[in-house]
Design an enzyme around this catalytic site. Structure first.
Site, PDB file in Angstrom:
ATOM      1  N   LYS A 194      10.898   6.440 -16.850  1.00  0.00           N
ATOM      2  CA  LYS A 194      10.401   7.688 -16.239  1.00  0.00           C
ATOM      3  C   LYS A 194      11.036   7.718 -14.848  1.00  0.00           C
ATOM      4  CE  LYS A 194       7.593  10.767 -14.268  1.00  0.00           C
ATOM      5  NZ  LYS A 194       8.127  10.637 -12.891  1.00  0.00           N
ATOM      6  N   GLY A 199       4.804   0.895  -7.333  1.00  0.00           N
ATOM      7  CA  GLY A 199       4.454   2.085  -6.549  1.00  0.00           C
ATOM      8  C   GLY A 199       3.066   1.957  -5.969  1.00  0.00           C
ATOM      9  N   SER A 200       2.341   3.089  -5.962  1.00  0.00           N
ATOM     10  CA  SER A 200       1.040   3.130  -5.273  1.00  0.00           C
ATOM     11  C   SER A 200      -0.049   2.449  -6.100  1.00  0.00           C
ATOM     12  CB  SER A 200       0.634   4.586  -5.049  1.00  0.00           C
ATOM     13  OG  SER A 200       0.478   5.231  -6.287  1.00  0.00           O
ATOM     14  N   GLY A 205      -1.407   5.081  -8.655  1.00  0.00           N
ATOM     15  CA  GLY A 205      -0.559   5.268  -9.842  1.00  0.00           C
ATOM     16  C   GLY A 205      -0.649   4.075 -10.776  1.00  0.00           C
ATOM     17  N   GLY A 206      -0.516   2.874 -10.225  1.00  0.00           N
ATOM     18  CA  GLY A 206      -0.525   1.663 -11.051  1.00  0.00           C
ATOM     19  C   GLY A 206      -1.859   1.477 -11.757  1.00  0.00           C
ATOM     20  N   GLU A 219       3.092  -3.439  -9.930  1.00  0.00           N
ATOM     21  CA  GLU A 219       3.171  -4.038  -8.601  1.00  0.00           C
ATOM     22  C   GLU A 219       2.821  -2.921  -7.642  1.00  0.00           C
ATOM     23  OE1 GLU A 219       4.688  -4.216  -5.246  1.00  0.00           O
ATOM     24  OE2 GLU A 219       6.634  -4.906  -6.003  1.00  0.00           O
ATOM     25  N   CYS A 227       7.243  -3.590   0.071  1.00  0.00           N
ATOM     26  CA  CYS A 227       5.917  -4.039  -0.382  1.00  0.00           C
ATOM     27  C   CYS A 227       5.551  -5.374   0.252  1.00  0.00           C
ATOM     28  CB  CYS A 227       5.874  -4.121  -1.894  1.00  0.00           C
ATOM     29  SG  CYS A 227       7.334  -4.845  -2.582  1.00  0.00           S
ATOM     30  N   GLU A 237      -3.572  -1.006   2.704  1.00  0.00           N
ATOM     31  CA  GLU A 237      -2.140  -0.920   3.013  1.00  0.00           C
ATOM     32  C   GLU A 237      -1.811   0.437   3.665  1.00  0.00           C
ATOM     33  OE1 GLU A 237       2.039  -1.692   0.632  1.00  0.00           O
ATOM     34  OE2 GLU A 237       0.649  -0.254  -0.236  1.00  0.00           O
TER      35      GLU A 237
HETATM   36  P1  NAP Z   1       3.760   6.631  -6.776  1.00  0.00           P
HETATM   37  O1  NAP Z   1       3.121   7.863  -6.266  1.00  0.00           O
HETATM   38  O2  NAP Z   1       2.864   5.551  -7.201  1.00  0.00           O
HETATM   39  O3  NAP Z   1       4.736   7.042  -7.977  1.00  0.00           O
HETATM   40  C1  NAP Z   1       5.513   6.084  -8.685  1.00  0.00           C
HETATM   41  C2  NAP Z   1       5.832   6.620 -10.077  1.00  0.00           C
HETATM   42  O4  NAP Z   1       4.638   6.623 -10.858  1.00  0.00           O
HETATM   43  C3  NAP Z   1       6.351   8.029 -10.105  1.00  0.00           C
HETATM   44  O5  NAP Z   1       7.306   8.143 -11.144  1.00  0.00           O
HETATM   45  C4  NAP Z   1       5.135   8.854 -10.444  1.00  0.00           C
HETATM   46  O6  NAP Z   1       5.551   9.987 -11.146  1.00  0.00           O
HETATM   47  C5  NAP Z   1       4.341   7.931 -11.353  1.00  0.00           C
HETATM   48  N1  NAP Z   1       2.891   8.105 -11.222  1.00  0.00           N
HETATM   49  C6  NAP Z   1       2.170   8.028 -10.080  1.00  0.00           C
HETATM   50  N2  NAP Z   1       0.860   8.200 -10.338  1.00  0.00           N
HETATM   51  C7  NAP Z   1       0.754   8.377 -11.676  1.00  0.00           C
HETATM   52  C8  NAP Z   1      -0.355   8.607 -12.558  1.00  0.00           C
HETATM   53  N3  NAP Z   1      -1.602   8.682 -12.102  1.00  0.00           N
HETATM   54  N4  NAP Z   1      -0.107   8.754 -13.870  1.00  0.00           N
HETATM   55  C9  NAP Z   1       1.158   8.688 -14.334  1.00  0.00           C
HETATM   56  N5  NAP Z   1       2.242   8.490 -13.556  1.00  0.00           N
HETATM   57  C10 NAP Z   1       2.046   8.327 -12.243  1.00  0.00           C
HETATM   58  O7  NAP Z   1       4.731   5.998  -5.691  1.00  0.00           O
HETATM   59  P2  NAP Z   1       5.741   6.633  -4.614  1.00  0.00           P
HETATM   60  O8  NAP Z   1       5.956   8.089  -4.851  1.00  0.00           O
HETATM   61  O9  NAP Z   1       6.912   5.791  -4.619  1.00  0.00           O
HETATM   62  O10 NAP Z   1       5.029   6.423  -3.225  1.00  0.00           O
HETATM   63  C11 NAP Z   1       3.704   6.763  -2.958  1.00  0.00           C
HETATM   64  C12 NAP Z   1       2.980   5.592  -2.310  1.00  0.00           C
HETATM   65  O11 NAP Z   1       3.146   4.425  -3.137  1.00  0.00           O
HETATM   66  C13 NAP Z   1       3.528   5.137  -0.980  1.00  0.00           C
HETATM   67  O12 NAP Z   1       3.039   5.882   0.087  1.00  0.00           O
HETATM   68  C14 NAP Z   1       3.091   3.699  -0.940  1.00  0.00           C
HETATM   69  O13 NAP Z   1       1.772   3.604  -0.496  1.00  0.00           O
HETATM   70  C15 NAP Z   1       3.158   3.235  -2.351  1.00  0.00           C
HETATM   71  N6  NAP Z   1       4.391   2.457  -2.693  1.00  0.00           N
HETATM   72  C16 NAP Z   1       4.268   1.143  -2.907  1.00  0.00           C
HETATM   73  C17 NAP Z   1       5.394   0.394  -3.246  1.00  0.00           C
HETATM   74  C18 NAP Z   1       5.302  -1.062  -3.523  1.00  0.00           C
HETATM   75  O14 NAP Z   1       6.300  -1.735  -3.434  1.00  0.00           O
HETATM   76  N7  NAP Z   1       4.182  -1.567  -3.947  1.00  0.00           N
HETATM   77  C19 NAP Z   1       6.635   0.984  -3.355  1.00  0.00           C
HETATM   78  C20 NAP Z   1       6.729   2.353  -3.134  1.00  0.00           C
HETATM   79  C21 NAP Z   1       5.585   3.067  -2.811  1.00  0.00           C
HETATM   80  P3  NAP Z   1       5.019  11.465 -10.818  1.00  0.00           P
HETATM   81  O15 NAP Z   1       5.074  11.631  -9.351  1.00  0.00           O
HETATM   82  O16 NAP Z   1       5.955  12.338 -11.581  1.00  0.00           O
HETATM   83  O17 NAP Z   1       3.644  11.464 -11.368  1.00  0.00           O
END
Ligand code: NAP
Length: 493
Positions: free
Chosen positions: A147, A204-205, A208-209, A228, A265, A356
């Site tokens: 994805k 990611g967040s 989301g995870g 993660e 991260c 975080e």
């Molecule tokens: P994200 O919002 O978690 O999105 C990552 C992926 O997951 C995207 O493809 C998103 O697609 C999908 N997704 C997110 N929520 C979902 C859900 N409820 N159901 C299904 N798919 C979902 O991460 P991001 O856009 O990279 O950044 C947002 C926040 O994540 C940052 O502000 C930070 O806090 C955190 N982050 C953490 C890390 C780490 O290393 N742990 C890395 C990057 C970011 P769609 O948007 O199309 O739904």
């Protein structure tokens, strides 16, 4: 404009992936390693277009992206090497014994089926479409459906096309790899619910995870989710080190906290120490270092807005004081570095301060007593990393606290800073919840492959029908445990 892949097309791709799994599970470790090395070569051959596209989509500097591209090809090659050694096949053979009824038993690991990979925004190459999750899932023998991250769709497509070209060159089934796009959570949720999907990898967040983890566990057939999600990566600094090198430590901390606009991260978001002269020197050095950090655009508007919101929330908490910040107005999506201070007591009582803040934001926690530091260690949530900044005597004097820290993280550092994650066997990039959903595994280093295998045991099968990894002759010449002894030869029966 990001195209939404329709549900019909997703269904077709998943069906193709399920069929491709039947092919891939019968490939040998050598064949899969050859495929992975060919993907590395293909990515290496991609011209400057890859770097400039990623630069435009992520604002990451070209030099950083060039380094990340090299890291990505290095991942494919080192994981290929590891797969070819057979260590993830873990072959075990128990030959028939007169006192046992079961006869001949032979076990090894196979892939688990189609895996969905959600790429990370902050590593458009190394943790995204052609990143470590995709490499490790294919290495383990599984088709992958990516994805694409909506923050770098073109970069994702270039990488997807590179992998697809190699699939064609190898004349392997198309379903080995596919790429779906969209900007709504619906697509991700649909993929995670699909009955043919057998695992999910995500970076990611937390929101989301955890959402994907919940979906996967509510299915009729629950599946593993390797998410993660984030970490505040605390640094515990002790007296001797603060007395001897507070300024140096503050410079290292400021550099690590603001590296890549804090979008790692493993960013060290919290610094914990006892009040005193050493900590004062540390804070004074931060006051000099932080304002001089040039603000740079963050990865995307959403990450910038999230950073500003969470930073402001933390600053507005009682007994939190800003000690150093970049004072310029934010231009576009610039992440301006900020460090605040609070007391140990307040940090313990206010859970908001343990959340975080993804970006260049740090909290210095000044503790009254060593017991307060221990209490912080005991109530910490799971972390990717924890750093002990100290000397040998500091470690001897703080054994109790350090013992608690071992329960709370995947990687425990002795001095240095946690940013910079080596792609090697001994790396652990994964810690107790909520830093990841499964602390038993790593998402960096060749051991990442282990997430996507499961064991199968063959009882009393003729040699002719056994997989190569388990045949008497040991045609792949891999290490196997035979009747309890490590053995890389053939079996003379
Ligand atoms: P994200 O919002 O978690 O999105 C990552 C992926 O997951 C995207 O493809 C998103 O697609 C999908 N997704 C997110 N929520 C979902 C859900 N409820 N159901 C299904 N798919 C979902 O991460 P991001 O856009 O990279 O950044 C947002 C926040 O994540 C940052 O502000 C930070 O806090 C955190 N982050 C953490 C890390 C780490 O290393 N742990 C890395 C990057 C970011 P769609 O948007 O199309 O739904």
């Amino acid at each position: 404009m990001i195209e939404e892949t329709s549900k019909e097309v997703i269904d077709q791709r998943i069906q193709m992936a399920a069929e491709a799994y039947q092919f891939l599970k019968n490939t040998t470790i050598r064949e899969r390693a050859a495929f992975m090395n060919a993907v590395a070569d293909k990515i290496e051959s991609l011209g400057d277009g890859l770097l400039t596209t990623a630069h435009q989509e992520t604002s990451l500097p070209l030099a950083r992206l060039a380094g990340e591209k090299a890291r990505t090809t290095g991942q494919w090659r080192s994981y290929a090497n590891a797969v070819a050694t057979g260590i993830y096949a873990e072959p075990r053979i128990n030959l028939p014994q007169p006192d046992q009824q079961k006869g001949d038993l032979r076990k090894y690991n196979v892939g688990i089926g189609p895996v969905v990979v959600f790429g990370a925004s902050n590593f458009p190459f190394a943790f995204s479409t052609a990143g470590g999750d995709t490499a490790s899932a294919i290495g383990a023998g599984n088709p992958v459906i990516v994805k694409a991250h909506p923050a770098h769709p073109e970069t994702s497509k270039i990488m997807a096309d590179a992998i697809t070209t190699v699939v064609h060159e190898f004349k392997w089934p198309e379903g080995i790899f596919s790429h779906v796009t969209g900007t709504s959570n619906d697509i991700g949720a649909y993929l995670a619910k699909h009955k043919e999907i057998k695992a999910v990898a995500f970076t990611g967040s937390f929101g989301g995870g955890k959402a994907l983890f919940n979906i996967a566990n509510q299915r009729e057939e629950p599946i593993p989710v390797f998410a993660e999600m984030g970490s505040i990566n605390p640094v515990f600094a002790f007296q001797n080190v603060l007395q001897n090198r507070a300024e140096e430590l503050a410079k290292e901390y400021a550099a690590s906290l603001t590296l890549g606009v804090g979008q790692f991260c493993t960013n060290p978001g919290v610094f914990i120490a006892l009040k005193g002269e050493g900590l004062n020197k540390f804070i004074n050095t931060l006051k000099n270092e932080i304002p001089g950090i040039t603000p740079v655009n963050m990865l995307h508007k959403g990450i910038f807005e999230n950073f500003e919101k969470l930073k402001t929330t933390a600053i507005e908490q009682p007994e939190v004081n800003v000690i150093a910040h970049v004072s310029s107005e934010a231009n576009e999506w610039q992440g301006r570095a900020t460090v605040v201070e609070t007391t140990g007591k307040n940090f313990i009582q206010n859970s908001i301060l343990s959340e975080e803040v993804f970006g260049p934001f740090g909290i210095v926690v000044a503790c009254e007593t060593p017991e307060e530091m221990i209490q912080i260690a005991k109530q910490l949530k799971g972390q990717l990393t924890i750093t002990v900044a100290g000397t040998d005597p500091d470690v001897r004097e703080n054994q109790n606290l350090i013992n608690f820290l071992k329960d709370k993280c995947g990687r425990l550092l002795f001095n240095g800073m946690p940013t910079g994650v080596e792609v090697v066997y001994a790396m652990q990039h994964g810690g107790p919840f909520p830093s990841t959903t499964d602390a038993r595994f790593t998402s960096v280093g060749p051991d990442a492959v282990k997430r996507f295998v499961r064991p199968i045991s063959f009882q009393n099968w003729p040699d002719e029908f056994l997989p190569q990894e388990l045949k008497n002759e040991n045609p792949l010449q891999i290490s196997r445990v035979v009747d309890g002894e490590v053995n890389s030869g053939s079996l003379k029966l």
